[in-house]
Design an enzyme around this catalytic site. Structure first.
Site, PDB file in Angstrom:
ATOM      1  N   CYS A  80      34.544  48.310  43.988  1.00 31.50           N
ATOM      2  CA  CYS A  80      33.584  48.343  45.077  1.00 31.50           C
ATOM      3  C   CYS A  80      33.244  46.947  45.587  1.00 31.50           C
ATOM      4  O   CYS A  80      32.838  46.799  46.744  1.00 31.50           O
ATOM      5  CB  CYS A  80      32.322  49.084  44.660  1.00 31.50           C
ATOM      6  SG  CYS A  80      31.752  48.710  43.001  1.00 31.50           S
ATOM      7  N   GLU A  92      26.189  54.868  46.600  1.00 27.23           N
ATOM      8  CA  GLU A  92      26.912  53.635  46.885  1.00 27.23           C
ATOM      9  C   GLU A  92      28.260  54.048  47.446  1.00 27.23           C
ATOM     10  O   GLU A  92      29.002  54.795  46.798  1.00 27.23           O
ATOM     11  CB  GLU A  92      27.097  52.811  45.603  1.00 27.23           C
ATOM     12  CG  GLU A  92      27.876  51.535  45.830  1.00 27.23           C
ATOM     13  CD  GLU A  92      28.604  51.091  44.587  1.00 27.23           C
ATOM     14  OE1 GLU A  92      29.824  50.819  44.684  1.00 27.23           O
ATOM     15  OE2 GLU A  92      27.968  51.024  43.522  1.00 27.23           O
TER      16      GLU A  92
END
Length: 525
Positions: free
Chosen positions: A302, A265
């Site tokens: 994020c 990610e």
């Protein structure tokens, strides 16, 4: 729990073979005791061999036994909640209360995965019974289940020192699947990592599991990460961090004699689109809410909403002013590491160099590693002309994009690369426009939010934290939520087996009453 600074390789506490390091208090720059051991390829090899030795026994545990183990880890995490939060706060500059909640979330995830294991649906058990009388050729009995892929390496993240770290969702999902885990602890919070590692290590011992089910190692530079990815006994890797870091691991893994998946990610700006009716009705509310959510965790999340887009019209000025007011009032706060702070300043300057205008700034920082909140604005034409304006700025900065019309809004939406999330603020008159925007967003993200903001997220069966590249290296999977377990599974078919040799999920007598597909029909029993 006293910190020793040792690495945890299987059941052993291992001293440094290479060198040592101390944790850093990012608010003051002072070093924090104790010394933490750093390892290298020898420690990687030891941990990988223990994990491989443990795999068959751990992968073969009953669903009940594995679920009980996961719940014991949760109990251990609950038992050190305050201690863990205080140490993590010292190493990251994040508030203790926030980190207590993060530690609670980590424990909850282990309990959630325990329930996933008990239900057994992750096995995807499927049975095609024998048809000995079938013409022109009989069919043998076929039974399929998914099993663990093998030992997994988890690279701890810097920005969430618990829930994306040693006891985070990657570790929980891999252990739930039946994979032993080796965690490469992040050097930004070594004390918090050791506390979590000891909680898991003690649960392994208390349940009588093979010691190689869990190890925690540290290292300096790239050598230890490369050794982990290269080791032939490692079968998958997870990573949360920069695009450069994630792609370096991904490319290296593809050059192995036996390539393995790297579930990375990496980067996302989580664009927020405000359609005209919603803008006119509640532009100020949207602007304030966007800025408030952007500033969470000092912008080091994020799912931070980083780009706000709207057509210039009724409500735009109110949205702009509300976001600017929130940013202007936000005091500078300590960022996670000196490196992250320096990169934030460079990237904020990059936006200005690319033509974005600063329209609001928080007060001057009082500390050398504090991130100053910023709000910038740019015209839609300029945004389309310079792709760097759409790149992530990790920290408390956001970009407002002023668009000329809905056609330009759709063009900008098409210009985005893959994202973890995207948001639409809409009212009923906007539904026709939303129908045009929705398929564009579906192709570019794994999560679409309406009339809210992407961060935080609920962790559950329907959670998706993933998206097309460069948000992740594989958009078919999520790193958060119960289906995160699917990353660590592969299918195996058992053909013509006697019942005595069938695995638990495929036995003729379905003792745990698992959900199974039988001859294309979904049944329990």
């Amino acid at each position: 729990m006293a910190l020793t600074g040792a690495m945890l390789i299987g059941s052993s506490a291992v001293s440094a073979s290479d060198s040592t390091m101390k944790a850093l208090d990012p608010a003051t720059g002072r070093q924090i005791e104790p010394d933490f051991a750093l390892g290298g390829p020898a420690e990687v090899d030891r941990a990988a061999r223990l994990a491989d030795d443990a795999f068959d026994a751990y992968n073969g545990t009953s669903l009940q036994e594995r679920a009980t183990f996961l719940e014991l880890i949760a109990d251990r995490l609950d038992g050190i909640n305050r201690e863990l939060a205080e140490r993590a706060a010292l190493e990251t500059g994040l508030p203790v209360a926030q980190l207590e909640a993060e530690a609670t979330k980590a424990a909850v995830q282990f309990r959630q995965f325990a329930e996933v294991v008990r239900q057994g649906r992750f096995r995807h058990a499927t049975i095609d019974p024998a048809q000995p009388e079938r013409k022109p050729r009989p069919r043998m009995d076929h039974r399929m289940q998914k099993i663990a892929i093998g030992p997994v390496v988890v690279f701890g993240a810097s920005n969430f020192p618990i829930s994306y770290s040693v006891a985070g969702g990657d570790t929980a999902a891999a252990l739930a699947a039946g994979s032993p885990v080796i965690v490469k602890a992040h050097n930004a919070h070594p004390g918090a990592s050791e506390l979590q590692g000891r909680a898991i290590q003690s649960a392994v011992a208390d349940r009588g599991l093979p010691e190689g089910v869990f190890s925690l190692i540290r290292g300096a530079g790239n050598e230890i990460g490369e050794a982990l990815v290269d080791h032939p006994l490692i079968k998958a890797v997870t990573f949360t961090g920069s695009e450069a870091g994630g792609m370096a691991l991904y490319r290296r893994a593809q050059l192995r004699p036996d390539p393995i998946p790297v579930f990375a990610e990496m980067t996302s700006v989580n664009p927020t689109f405000v359609l005209p009716a919603a803008l006119a009705a509640r532009g100020d509310e949207i602007g304030d809410g966007f800025a408030e959510r952007m500033l969470v965790n000092v912008g080091q999340a994020c799912l931070k909403p980083a780009i706000l887009l709207a057509v210039h019209g009724p409500g735009y000025t109110e949205m702009r002013d509300a976001a600017a007011a929130r940013v202007s009032a936000m005091a500078a706060r300590t960022m996670l590491t000196p490196g992250i702070h320096d990169a934030y300043d460079r990237n904020a300057q990059r936006l200005r160099d690319s033509g974005a205008e600063t329209i609001a700034k928080g007060p001057e920082p009082q500390g050398v590693r504090e991130g100053r909140a910023r709000l910038l604005e740019v015209e839609g034409d300029r945004f389309l002309a310079d792709p760097t304006l759409a790149e992530e700025v990790f920290g408390p900065s956001a970009l407002l994009v002023r668009l000329t019309d809905l056609d330009q809004l759709l063009a900008v939406a098409r210009s985005f690369r893959g994202q973890l999330s995207a948001t639409m603020h809409i009212d009923e008159p906007d539904h026709g426009h939303a129908v045009r925007l929705l398929p564009i967003l579906e192709r570019r993200t794994g999560r679409i939010v309406v009339n809210a903001f992407a961060h935080p997220q609920e962790v559950g069966d329907a959670t998706i934290h993933g998206g097309p590249f460069p948000a992740t290296t594989d958009s078919r999977f999520t790193s958060v939520g119960m289906t995160a377990i699917d990353r660590f599974l592969r299918p195996v078919t058992y053909q013509g087996f006697p019942d005595a040799l069938l695995p638990e999920a495929l036995a003729t007598v379905n003792f745990p009453e698992l959900s199974r597909g039988i001859d294309e029909h979904h049944t329990r029993g």
